[in-house]
Design a protein around this motif. Structure first.
Motif: not given
Length: 51
Positions: A5-12, A15-16, A22-25, A27-32
Motif C-alpha cells: 500500500i505504501i509503495t503504491v501510494m508513493i508510485l501514485a 506519477v502525479v 515536477y520531475s525532480g520530486f 524522481n525522488t518519490a519513484f526512487i523511494v
C-alpha cells in the motif's frame, strides 16, 4: 500487505508529480518507492534461520 500500500501510494505521488511537471520530486518519490519494494522482496526471499 502494508508495504505494498505504501509503495503504491508513493508510485501514485510520483506519477502525479510527473504529470504536473515536477520531475525532480517525481524522481525522488519513484526512487523511494523502488527502495521500499526492493526491501520487501529481499525480506521475503531471504529467509533467516529460526532460533
Amino acid at each position: 500487505m502494508k508495504h505494498h500500500i505504501i509503495t503504491v501510494m508513493i508510485l501514485a505521488v510520483a506519477v502525479v508529480c510527473y504529470l504536473a511537471g515536477y520531475s525532480g520530486f517525481g524522481n525522488t518519490a519513484f526512487i523511494v518507492g523502488a527502495g521500499f519494494e526492493t526491501w520487501f522482496w529481499i525480506r521475503l526471499l531471504i529467509k533467516r534461520p529460526s532460533a
